[in-house]
Write an enzyme that holds these catalytic residues in place. Structure first.
Site, PDB file in Angstrom:
ATOM      1  N   GLY A  98       0.825  -1.194   0.000  1.00 43.68           N
ATOM      2  CA  GLY A  98       0.000   0.000   0.000  1.00 43.68           C
ATOM      3  C   GLY A  98       0.862   1.248   0.000  1.00 43.68           C
ATOM      4  N   CYS A 110       6.016  -0.266   7.187  1.00 44.19           N
ATOM      5  CA  CYS A 110       5.585   0.875   6.377  1.00 44.19           C
ATOM      6  C   CYS A 110       6.755   1.331   5.520  1.00 44.19           C
ATOM      7  CB  CYS A 110       5.135   2.009   7.294  1.00 44.19           C
ATOM      8  SG  CYS A 110       4.582   3.494   6.449  1.00 44.19           S
ATOM      9  N   LEU A 111       6.474   1.657   4.269  1.00 40.65           N
ATOM     10  CA  LEU A 111       7.523   2.137   3.376  1.00 40.65           C
ATOM     11  C   LEU A 111       8.136   3.445   3.871  1.00 40.65           C
ATOM     12  CD1 LEU A 111       5.868   1.312  -0.074  1.00 40.65           C
ATOM     13  CD2 LEU A 111       7.643   0.014   1.143  1.00 40.65           C
ATOM     14  N   HIS A 162      -4.373   0.988   7.587  1.00 37.94           N
ATOM     15  CA  HIS A 162      -3.040   1.581   7.634  1.00 37.94           C
ATOM     16  C   HIS A 162      -2.928   2.761   6.665  1.00 37.94           C
ATOM     17  CE1 HIS A 162       1.520   1.163   7.796  1.00 37.94           C
ATOM     18  NE2 HIS A 162       1.341   1.913   6.715  1.00 37.94           N
ATOM     19  N   GLU A 163      -3.334   2.547   5.427  1.00 30.66           N
ATOM     20  CA  GLU A 163      -3.178   3.596   4.416  1.00 30.66           C
ATOM     21  C   GLU A 163      -4.086   4.794   4.687  1.00 30.66           C
ATOM     22  OE1 GLU A 163      -0.622   3.558   2.578  1.00 30.66           O
ATOM     23  OE2 GLU A 163      -0.154   1.474   3.010  1.00 30.66           O
ATOM     24  N   GLN A 200       2.790   9.973   1.316  1.00 29.01           N
ATOM     25  CA  GLN A 200       4.075   9.281   1.356  1.00 29.01           C
ATOM     26  C   GLN A 200       4.963   9.654   0.171  1.00 29.01           C
ATOM     27  OE1 GLN A 200       2.119   5.273   2.261  1.00 29.01           O
ATOM     28  NE2 GLN A 200       4.140   5.097   3.194  1.00 29.01           N
ATOM     29  N   HIS A 229      -2.690   7.389   7.038  1.00 30.55           N
ATOM     30  CA  HIS A 229      -1.731   8.334   6.448  1.00 30.55           C
ATOM     31  C   HIS A 229      -2.427   9.612   6.002  1.00 30.55           C
ATOM     32  CE1 HIS A 229       2.087   6.221   6.266  1.00 30.55           C
ATOM     33  NE2 HIS A 229       1.508   5.136   5.769  1.00 30.55           N
TER      34      HIS A 229
END
Length: 157
Positions: free
Chosen positions: A46, A88-89, A130-131, A51, A134
């Site tokens: 994701g 997480c990225l 999660h996304e 991000q 953000h």
């Protein structure tokens, strides 16, 4: 399409609340394509627009069933509970234990600004939650139970 730079923890873009997308433009469609390409290149499941430094309410997800683009997403319903490792990225090399709903129902718009609903369980439910966090300036590290761990620690066990 282009690979975009993924912003990392400490970057101000990750702490901001994103703006709704009011109309779909070519530029926004290119952003969605770039986000997917960036996510795949980074081996993520994701990616949210902040991000990559864009403060718009857009996320992309692919848990192995094909890409999902969600514009102006909102969670309508949750149920159950799952606890597991999450990364997480934007927090490279780290992971931690997070409890999330096991089922999520959400509403969003696609790349044509057509409204749709999506239901997900397990990993898809985790990814949606999660996304979407953000988009309101939150990272999973705020929910970690215990300590963040180095991803490399798991390879030694």
């Amino acid at each position: 399409m282009a690979i975009r730079t993924i912003r990392e923890i400490g970057d101000e873009a990750l702490t901001k609340t994103c703006k709704e997308v009011t109309k779909m433009t070519l530029r926004t469609k290119i952003l969605i394509e770039d986000m997917l390409e960036t996510m795949y290149q980074a081996n993520g499941v994701g990616l949210a627009a902040p991000q990559v430094g864009i403060l718009k309410r857009i996320v992309v997800i692919d848990v192995g069933d094909g890409p999902i683009a969600m514009v102006n997403p909102e969670i309508l319903e949750t149920d159950g509970e799952q606890t597991g490792e999450e990364g997480c990225l934007s927090v490279p090399g780290k992971s931690g234990v997070v409890t999330r709903p096991n089922y999520v129902k959400a509403r969003a718009f696609n790349e044509e600004m057509e409204e749709f609903e999506i239901e997900g369980e397990a990993l898809l439910a985790r990814a949606i939650c999660h996304e979407l966090e953000h988009l309101d300036g939150h990272l999973y590290v705020e929910k970690v139970e215990g300590e963040l761990r180095d991803v490399n620690d798991y390879e030694e066990e």
